[in-house]
Design a protein around this motif. Structure first.
Motif, short mmCIF file in Angstrom:
data_model
loop_
_atom_site.label_atom_id
_atom_site.label_comp_id
_atom_site.label_asym_id
_atom_site.label_seq_id
_atom_site.Cartn_x
_atom_site.Cartn_y
_atom_site.Cartn_z
N LEU A 4 1.53 -28.73 -124.79
CA LEU A 4 1.34 -30.14 -125.09
C LEU A 4 1.76 -30.36 -126.53
CD1 LEU A 4 -0.02 -32.97 -124.49
CD2 LEU A 4 -2.12 -31.94 -125.37
N SER A 5 2.47 -31.44 -126.81
CA SER A 5 2.86 -31.77 -128.18
C SER A 5 2.39 -33.17 -128.52
CB SER A 5 4.38 -31.72 -128.34
OG SER A 5 4.85 -30.42 -128.13
N TYR A 6 2.12 -33.39 -129.81
CA TYR A 6 1.86 -34.76 -130.26
C TYR A 6 2.48 -34.98 -131.63
CZ TYR A 6 -2.13 -33.51 -133.38
OH TYR A 6 -2.93 -33.01 -134.37
N VAL A 7 2.79 -36.23 -131.90
CA VAL A 7 3.18 -36.71 -133.21
C VAL A 7 2.28 -37.90 -133.49
CG1 VAL A 7 5.00 -37.73 -134.62
CG2 VAL A 7 5.58 -35.98 -132.92
N LEU A 8 1.45 -37.80 -134.52
CA LEU A 8 0.51 -38.87 -134.86
C LEU A 8 0.55 -39.15 -136.35
CD1 LEU A 8 -2.64 -37.81 -132.78
CD2 LEU A 8 -1.16 -39.78 -132.35
N ARG A 9 0.37 -40.42 -136.71
CA ARG A 9 0.21 -40.81 -138.10
C ARG A 9 -1.25 -41.19 -138.32
NH1 ARG A 9 4.12 -44.54 -141.51
NH2 ARG A 9 5.00 -42.45 -141.82
N ASP A 78 -13.61 -34.05 -126.93
CA ASP A 78 -12.25 -33.51 -126.86
C ASP A 78 -11.78 -33.26 -128.29
OD1 ASP A 78 -12.17 -33.74 -124.06
OD2 ASP A 78 -11.53 -35.83 -124.21
N THR A 79 -11.96 -32.02 -128.77
CA THR A 79 -11.68 -31.72 -130.17
C THR A 79 -10.80 -30.50 -130.34
OG1 THR A 79 -13.57 -30.25 -130.50
CG2 THR A 79 -13.96 -32.62 -130.81
N LEU A 80 -10.15 -30.43 -131.50
CA LEU A 80 -9.44 -29.24 -131.96
C LEU A 80 -9.97 -28.90 -133.35
CD1 LEU A 80 -5.74 -30.23 -131.15
CD2 LEU A 80 -7.12 -28.52 -129.94
N THR A 81 -10.27 -27.63 -133.60
CA THR A 81 -10.61 -27.20 -134.95
C THR A 81 -9.40 -26.47 -135.52
OG1 THR A 81 -11.60 -25.14 -134.18
CG2 THR A 81 -13.08 -27.02 -134.48
N PHE A 82 -9.20 -26.63 -136.83
CA PHE A 82 -8.01 -26.06 -137.46
C PHE A 82 -8.35 -25.48 -138.82
CE2 PHE A 82 -8.18 -30.53 -138.71
CZ PHE A 82 -8.01 -30.47 -140.08
N GLY A 118 -10.15 -23.70 -124.98
CA GLY A 118 -9.22 -22.58 -124.89
C GLY A 118 -7.89 -22.82 -125.58
N ALA A 119 -7.78 -23.91 -126.33
CA ALA A 119 -6.50 -24.26 -126.96
C ALA A 119 -6.15 -23.31 -128.10
CB ALA A 119 -6.57 -25.69 -127.50
N SER A 120 -4.85 -23.16 -128.30
CA SER A 120 -4.30 -22.50 -129.48
C SER A 120 -3.07 -23.30 -129.87
CB SER A 120 -3.96 -21.04 -129.19
OG SER A 120 -2.98 -20.95 -128.18
N GLY A 121 -2.51 -23.01 -131.02
CA GLY A 121 -1.29 -23.71 -131.41
C GLY A 121 -1.19 -23.93 -132.90
N LEU A 122 -0.26 -24.83 -133.26
CA LEU A 122 0.06 -25.08 -134.65
C LEU A 122 0.18 -26.58 -134.90
CD1 LEU A 122 2.90 -22.44 -134.95
CD2 LEU A 122 0.57 -22.21 -135.82
N ILE A 123 -0.20 -27.00 -136.11
CA ILE A 123 -0.06 -28.39 -136.53
C ILE A 123 0.62 -28.40 -137.90
CG2 ILE A 123 -1.24 -30.55 -137.11
CD1 ILE A 123 -3.64 -29.49 -135.43
N ALA A 124 1.70 -29.17 -138.03
CA ALA A 124 2.34 -29.38 -139.32
C ALA A 124 1.89 -30.74 -139.85
CB ALA A 124 3.86 -29.36 -139.17
N SER A 125 1.40 -30.77 -141.07
CA SER A 125 0.92 -32.00 -141.70
C SER A 125 1.78 -32.29 -142.92
CB SER A 125 -0.55 -31.82 -142.11
OG SER A 125 -0.96 -32.86 -142.97
N ASN A 126 2.48 -33.43 -142.88
CA ASN A 126 3.30 -33.90 -143.99
C ASN A 126 2.61 -35.17 -144.47
OD1 ASN A 126 5.25 -35.05 -145.63
ND2 ASN A 126 6.94 -34.61 -144.24
N PHE A 127 2.02 -35.14 -145.68
CA PHE A 127 1.12 -36.22 -146.06
C PHE A 127 1.42 -36.79 -147.44
CE2 PHE A 127 -0.77 -32.29 -147.53
CZ PHE A 127 -1.22 -32.60 -148.80
N ARG A 128 0.88 -37.98 -147.69
CA ARG A 128 0.85 -38.63 -148.98
C ARG A 128 -0.60 -39.01 -149.24
NH1 ARG A 128 3.81 -38.77 -145.18
NH2 ARG A 128 3.67 -40.92 -144.57
N THR A 143 2.04 -28.58 -131.71
CA THR A 143 2.33 -27.94 -130.43
C THR A 143 1.07 -27.18 -130.05
OG1 THR A 143 4.67 -27.73 -130.98
CG2 THR A 143 3.83 -26.38 -129.16
N ILE A 144 0.53 -27.54 -128.90
CA ILE A 144 -0.74 -27.00 -128.43
C ILE A 144 -0.50 -26.26 -127.13
CG2 ILE A 144 -3.10 -27.59 -127.71
CD1 ILE A 144 -2.56 -30.30 -129.26
N TRP A 145 -1.08 -25.07 -127.01
CA TRP A 145 -1.03 -24.34 -125.76
C TRP A 145 -2.42 -24.35 -125.15
CZ3 TRP A 145 1.68 -22.83 -130.07
CH2 TRP A 145 3.06 -22.80 -129.92
N LEU A 146 -2.48 -24.74 -123.89
CA LEU A 146 -3.73 -24.82 -123.14
C LEU A 146 -3.70 -23.85 -121.98
CD1 LEU A 146 -3.91 -28.71 -122.96
CD2 LEU A 146 -5.31 -27.24 -124.41
N PRO A 147 -4.86 -23.29 -121.61
CA PRO A 147 -4.90 -22.42 -120.43
C PRO A 147 -4.44 -23.20 -119.20
CG PRO A 147 -7.00 -22.40 -121.59
CD PRO A 147 -6.17 -23.48 -122.21
#
Length: 152
Positions: A4-9, A78-82, A118-128, A143-147
């Motif tokens: 699963l992928s997301y792009v959020l502002r 429905d949460t992700l910890t990072f 059970g999620a794993s994955g990576l998040i890139a944060s480009n911020f101001r 990009t999130i990987w789910l079972p």
């Protein structure tokens, strides 16, 4: 595994305000020569929010951060910890009059709950971020990987 992928502002008006992404999809059409031709914003409903704690290194440039992103109603759980992979980097403002510094950080998805169990994955944060008011604009690509879905 499902991907699963997301792009959020995510945006925050000040340090004591919530950091929230509205359900908006931005579509940019690329024109001749690769220049952006048109940008359209479509409302899709729903929100996501996050809270985090960061620690700025003595050099005032590098930092580590950890937090939780909540999708939809917090009651849905429905949460992700990072947490930071290596160090994030904080740069001087591109436009000093705005007071908005620039930065980038990569986060590892450490765990998830609810839909993201059970999620794993990576998040890139480009911020101001404005260092005085703590107003924030954070563009995230994940990009999130789910079972695989369980059956039976």
């Amino acid at each position: 595994m499902r991907e699963l992928s997301y792009v959020l502002r995510f945006e925050r008006a000040s340090g004591d305000a919530p950091t929230v992404a509205q359900g908006v999809v931005t579509v940019t059409t690329i024109g001749v020569g690769g220049l952006p031709l048109e940008t359209t914003r479509l409302g899709t409903g729903g929100t996501a929010s996050y809270v985090s704690k960061y620690k700025l290194d003595d050099d005032q440039i590098h930092f580590t951060e950890a937090g939780t992103i909540t999708f939809g109603d917090p009651a849905s759980n429905d949460t992700l910890t990072f947490s930071t992979i290596g160090k994030g980097t904080l740069l001087p403002p591109a436009d000093p009059e705005s007071g908005m510094t620039r930065g980038i950080v990569m986060w590892n998805i450490d765990s998830g709950t609810g839909f993201f169990a059970g999620a794993s994955g990576l998040i890139a944060s480009n911020f101001r971020v404005n260092e005085k008011t703590e107003a924030l604009v954070d563009d995230q690509l994940a990009t999130i990987w789910l079972p695989n879905e369980r059956t039976g």
